[in-house]
Scaffold this active site. Structure first.
Site, short mmCIF file in Angstrom:
data_model
loop_
_atom_site.label_atom_id
_atom_site.label_comp_id
_atom_site.label_asym_id
_atom_site.label_seq_id
_atom_site.Cartn_x
_atom_site.Cartn_y
_atom_site.Cartn_z
N TYR A 421 0.82 -1.05 -0.13
CA TYR A 421 -0.10 0.00 0.19
C TYR A 421 0.74 1.25 0.07
CZ TYR A 421 -4.40 -2.31 0.74
OH TYR A 421 -5.53 -3.35 0.67
N CYS A 422 0.23 2.40 -0.55
CA CYS A 422 1.15 3.39 -0.66
C CYS A 422 1.14 4.60 0.52
CB CYS A 422 0.71 4.27 -1.99
SG CYS A 422 -0.88 5.01 -1.98
N LEU A 423 1.46 3.61 1.63
CA LEU A 423 1.31 4.32 2.82
C LEU A 423 2.63 4.21 3.47
CD1 LEU A 423 -2.11 2.89 4.29
CD2 LEU A 423 -1.71 5.35 3.76
N HIS A 463 -6.23 -0.22 -4.16
CA HIS A 463 -5.44 -0.25 -5.06
C HIS A 463 -5.75 -1.06 -6.08
CE1 HIS A 463 -3.00 1.85 -2.32
NE2 HIS A 463 -1.81 1.60 -2.55
#
Ligand code: PLP
Length: 495
Positions: A421-423, A463
């Site tokens: 995840y883009c975290l 996503h």
């Protein structure tokens, strides 16, 4: 089975954190599977990464342990598996075979259990939010409904009237007194107000005349034995009161929350917490990513707060935890199990986590390795944080790594496992894991004992990542080929 190095077809399985670790308890099926790295690799090739692998033997063993305890006390009892802990249908099928019930917390959980062949009488509906269609399904199938509030009484009663049915209900009670203090819960009817409400409103010629009050229910937040003793004792008092008022009270349901022991060593558990605190005080190197305190923090040069994780090490767990409760004395000095028998009340439990203890693992593939600006190694896995996440601040069990080809001259490397995840916070474990060598691309990481709440509870498709496949090992014997695993939806009865 002990975990030492294993070599088979050049694959080597090693536990992370050989020293200063948190060594998980592992059922023999897990150990045998981790010794077959090539097979795990094939499963990932076929089904994608990560895969969840489930095994029904521990589930059966855990059921048997509770049963044995109840029978040793000669206590009327009923076990319901709290399905929210894991979505796999195989556990429902196995529950049917084993003769236990299912605690359902949504319409879909209820509908699936019915579709899979479970009788309504073996189901209980405990959802926090109960919609009309959910209640209709429960009533049509004679499922006991646990009532949480007055609006629910109203809705259930009016639907029962429409269908010209009667409904078995339990009332959920909270607000128990423990050591002179009242426990708060957003769930259920407050114990100080529940009796006048029931006596006035539930029963023949009363507002809720379609409801047959057959039991009481409580589920406490947390894992305190003392609170469960107090709640059971106080519910027994209510049950006696309602019986003398003419209600046919048949059960007390104490919900779930029975502790699991995940770890092998008390010493490791205690020394981890010590090291975590020392690292926060800068007296030891960080043990977590960016020195995350997992609930502890430093205030005025001192450690405050408490560990915000599941209590992974527990000497009293499972059936022993339950035994401690039922053999305790209530406020009148009588043993609770004896009181239940005297009152002819069935004790119901709804364990989720503890019934599927040791029933699942999650396996993911290594995709990349990199060093961050402060020199820490980050190992990117083909999975995301939602695929192994619970309300615990971290999953404190050492993972296992399966090297495809480990060169013996490589050196120890400590890593953090990161997700897709883009975290910034997509770290699969916040704890630093020491490995005998930096993993290579395509190596596998195995997280054990993930069936209870870890693999499914918070999983998302952000996503547009696909949800992980759930594979059920169909055999009791050592599994050898990919044919020994079925995707959960297709899994048939085991045995
Ligand atoms: C009503 C009820 N029953 C059973 C459970 C299962 O609890 P556990 O998985 O801790 O045994 C829960 C969990 O939240 C619950 O709310």
């Amino acid at each position: 089975m002990q975990h030492t190095d294993r070599k088979l077809n050049q694959m080597t399985c090693r536990k992370g954190n050989k020293y200063q670790g948190l060594t998980p308890k592992t059922h023999p099926w897990m150990a045998s599977l981790m010794a077959q790295g090539n097979l795990l690799k094939e499963l990932i090739t076929m089904h994608g990464s990560p895969v969840n692998i489930l095994h029904m033997d521990p589930f059966e063993e855990n059921i048997a342990a509770y049963r044995k305890l109840f029978r040793s006390f000669n206590l009327k009892h009923k076990i319901y598996f709290a399905r929210k802990a894991n979505k796999c249908k195989s556990f429902v099928r196995q529950a049917i075979r084993s003769g236990i019930g299912i605690d359902t917390a949504s319409e879909r959980e209820l509908a699936e259990a019915l579709d899979l062949g479970m009788h309504g009488q073996d189901l209980v509906l405990t959802s926090a939010i109960k919609t009309r269609t959910q209640i209709e399904l429960a009533i049509k199938n004679k499922v006991t409904i646990i009532l949480d509030n007055v609006d629910e009484c109203h809705l259930v009663n009016s639907i029962a009237r429409e269908f010209n049915h009667r409904v078995d209900v339990g009332v959920r009670v909270s607000g128990f007194q423990v050591n002179g203090e009242k426990l708060y819960s957003r769930f259920g009817f407050d114990i100080d107000r529940v009796s006048p409400f029931i006596l006035k409103n539930i029963g023949e010629n009363k507002t809720y005349d379609r409801l047959d009050l057959t039991g009481l229910h409580f589920h406490l937040n947390g894992y305190s034995i003392e609170e469960r003793i107090a709640a059971l004792d106080q519910c027994l008092e209510l049950a006696k009161q309602y019986k003398s008022a003419g209600y046919s009270i048949q059960f007390i349901d104490m919900g779930g929350g029975i502790l699991v022991n995940y770890l092998q060593s008390r010493e490791e558990w205690e020394s981890f917490q010590l090291r975590l605190k020392e690292s926060l005080m800068k007296k030891a190197p960080p043990v977590t990513f960016q020195n995350n305190g997992l609930g502890y923090r430093v205030l005025d040069g001192k450690i405050t707060g408490s560990l915000d994780t599941y209590p992974y090490y527990n000497e009293i767990h499972g059936a022993a935890f339950l035994k401690k409760i039922i053999m305790s004395r209530g406020s009148h000095g009588k043993i609770l199990a004896d009181e239940l028998k005297k009152e002819n009340i069935q004790l119901r439990i709804e364990p989720g986590r503890s019934l599927i203890d040791q029933s699942g693992i999650t396996v993911a593939r290594v995709v990349h390795r990199k060093q961050d600006a402060v020199g820490d190694w980050l190992v990117g896995l083909e999975m995301n944080m939602s695929q192994m996440m619970s309300s615990s601040a971290d999953f404190l069990l050492d993972p296992f790594i399966i090297y495809q080809n480990r060169a013996t001259n490589q050196k120890n490397t400590a890593v953090y496992f990161t997700g897709a995840y883009c975290l910034e916070r997509d770290l699969l474990l916040k704890r630093k894991i020491a490995l005998p060598a930096l993993p290579e691309i395509g190596d596998l990481v195995v997280f054990v004992n993930t069936a209870g709440y870890m693999m499914h509870f918070f999983e998302t498709e952000a996503h547009r990542f696909a949800l992980a496949k759930n594979l059920v090992a169909s055999s009791r014997i050592i599994t050898l080929t990919t044919n020994d695993f079925m995707i959960d939806d297709q899994a048939s009865y085991h045995g």
